[in-house]
Scaffold this active site. Sequence first.
Site, PDB file in Angstrom:
ATOM      1  N   SER A  52      -4.467 -12.973   5.362  1.00 45.19           N
ATOM      2  CA  SER A  52      -5.760 -12.851   5.071  1.00 45.19           C
ATOM      3  C   SER A  52      -6.448 -14.309   6.006  1.00 45.19           C
ATOM      4  O   SER A  52      -7.771 -14.574   6.135  1.00 45.19           O
ATOM      5  CB  SER A  52      -6.174 -13.504   3.641  1.00 45.19           C
ATOM      6  OG  SER A  52      -5.077 -14.209   3.041  1.00 45.19           O
ATOM      7  N   ASP A  90       3.218 -12.288   5.167  1.00 47.00           N
ATOM      8  CA  ASP A  90       2.957 -10.929   5.548  1.00 47.00           C
ATOM      9  C   ASP A  90       3.415 -10.627   6.978  1.00 47.00           C
ATOM     10  O   ASP A  90       3.397 -11.555   7.999  1.00 47.00           O
ATOM     11  CB  ASP A  90       1.186 -10.739   5.645  1.00 47.00           C
ATOM     12  CG  ASP A  90       0.655 -10.770   4.364  1.00 47.00           C
ATOM     13  OD1 ASP A  90       1.302  -9.722   3.673  1.00 47.00           O
ATOM     14  OD2 ASP A  90      -0.465 -11.053   4.145  1.00 47.00           O
ATOM     15  N   LYS A 118       6.171  -9.454   3.285  1.00 51.29           N
ATOM     16  CA  LYS A 118       5.306  -8.435   2.573  1.00 51.29           C
ATOM     17  C   LYS A 118       4.942  -7.376   3.659  1.00 51.29           C
ATOM     18  O   LYS A 118       4.493  -7.741   4.694  1.00 51.29           O
ATOM     19  CB  LYS A 118       4.114  -9.217   1.943  1.00 51.29           C
ATOM     20  CG  LYS A 118       3.008  -7.987   1.077  1.00 51.29           C
ATOM     21  CD  LYS A 118       2.433  -8.923   0.182  1.00 51.29           C
ATOM     22  CE  LYS A 118       1.176  -9.725   0.837  1.00 51.29           C
ATOM     23  NZ  LYS A 118       0.154  -8.919   1.512  1.00 51.29           N
ATOM     24  N   GLU A 120       2.438  -3.835   3.958  1.00 47.95           N
ATOM     25  CA  GLU A 120       1.563  -2.946   3.418  1.00 47.95           C
ATOM     26  C   GLU A 120       1.823  -1.416   3.497  1.00 47.95           C
ATOM     27  O   GLU A 120       1.950  -0.993   4.745  1.00 47.95           O
ATOM     28  CB  GLU A 120       0.197  -3.199   3.903  1.00 47.95           C
ATOM     29  CG  GLU A 120      -0.406  -4.542   3.595  1.00 47.95           C
ATOM     30  CD  GLU A 120      -1.919  -4.949   4.031  1.00 47.95           C
ATOM     31  OE1 GLU A 120      -2.387  -3.801   4.661  1.00 47.95           O
ATOM     32  OE2 GLU A 120      -2.229  -5.999   4.055  1.00 47.95           O
ATOM     33  N   GLU A 187      -3.077  -4.339  -5.363  1.00 51.04           N
ATOM     34  CA  GLU A 187      -4.370  -4.718  -5.087  1.00 51.04           C
ATOM     35  C   GLU A 187      -5.569  -3.813  -5.461  1.00 51.04           C
ATOM     36  O   GLU A 187      -5.484  -2.631  -4.961  1.00 51.04           O
ATOM     37  CB  GLU A 187      -4.390  -5.211  -3.494  1.00 51.04           C
ATOM     38  CG  GLU A 187      -5.927  -5.642  -3.285  1.00 51.04           C
ATOM     39  CD  GLU A 187      -5.972  -6.605  -1.779  1.00 51.04           C
ATOM     40  OE1 GLU A 187      -4.650  -6.674  -1.210  1.00 51.04           O
ATOM     41  OE2 GLU A 187      -7.140  -6.699  -1.356  1.00 51.04           O
TER      42      GLU A 187
HETATM   43  O1  KIV Z   1      -3.292 -11.535   2.744  1.00 47.17           O
HETATM   44  C1  KIV Z   1      -3.545 -11.885   1.679  1.00 47.17           C
HETATM   45  O2  KIV Z   1      -3.964 -12.964   1.475  1.00 47.17           O
HETATM   46  C2  KIV Z   1      -2.890 -11.016   0.858  1.00 47.17           C
HETATM   47  C3  KIV Z   1      -3.841 -10.996  -0.595  1.00 47.17           C
HETATM   48  C4  KIV Z   1      -3.421  -9.717  -1.479  1.00 47.17           C
HETATM   49  C5  KIV Z   1      -3.649 -12.022  -1.409  1.00 47.17           C
HETATM   50  O3  KIV Z   1      -2.330 -10.373   0.930  1.00 47.17           O
END
Ligand code: KIV
Length: 273
Positions: A52, A90, A118, A120, A187
């Site tokens: 983000s 991420d 993390k 996706e 989410e």
């Molecule tokens: O990148 C991000 O901020 C997220 C949100 C779900 C918090 O993945």
Amino acid sequence: MNKLAFEKPITLTTLSQLKKNNKKIASLTAYDALFAELISTSGIEVLLVGDSLGMVLQGHDNTLPVTVDDMVYHMRAVSRGNRGSLIMADLPFMSYASPDQSLESAAALLRAGAHVVKLEGGAWLAESTRLLFERGIPVCAHMGLTPQSINRFGGFRVQGRNPDQASTMIEEAVILEEAGASLLLLECVPVDLGKSITERLEIPVIGIGAGPYVDGQIMVMHDVLGLTLSNLKTPRFVKNFLAESKQGIPGAFADFGEAVRTGTFPSKEHCFF
Ligand code: KIV
């Protein structure tokens, strides 16, 4: 490390224990050392160096332009400011398109100080999740609205409203848990789906716009402070905690943590049905 904000550093074991004891987990994004320290010392268990940052720091309309180098830069800063929270980072768009690539990208983030990466997606990530897990790299799977797939979704939309889509999401979450995922971030899904997935999985489920029955809540730190760039829309699940904070910014972070722990956040107005 400087003074810890917690009795002991937060680990995945701490988070599993919290789930077992029906205690909620609080998580916020952080992108630099100063905010990492403020958030960590406010008692927030998990810091997310989120992609983000492409939107809230770099000014893009979505997260797609973010690179592994961008993530590593912010990851290093957050690691220096952290005072004992667990740090998740991420893997950005197209940095985990194959299992080998996911290993290389994840290694760069772990070298920069991340404890968990993390990714996706759904069942297609099972092979990468297993590979990372076997190589000692903990994975958080991110399902529901996955912002890196915005072009496929046609916008930032609630996912899993249709029953077939909802049961597929449950099945894929189980596949990722079996492949070795240690956490799930969910989410923008309806409250009932958030509840079903959380009850079905043993691993902690952290939600954003996923209702009150998940094991924890996460928000973008700028949203907690009521700060939004004019090109971005404030989502329904956001609450400005600075507006009512008696102790400024650190108070807003601490109030968010407390509201998550006591279950006063999220309330109905922040949920999808
Ligand atoms: O990148 C991000 O901020 C997220 C949100 C779900 C918090 O993945």
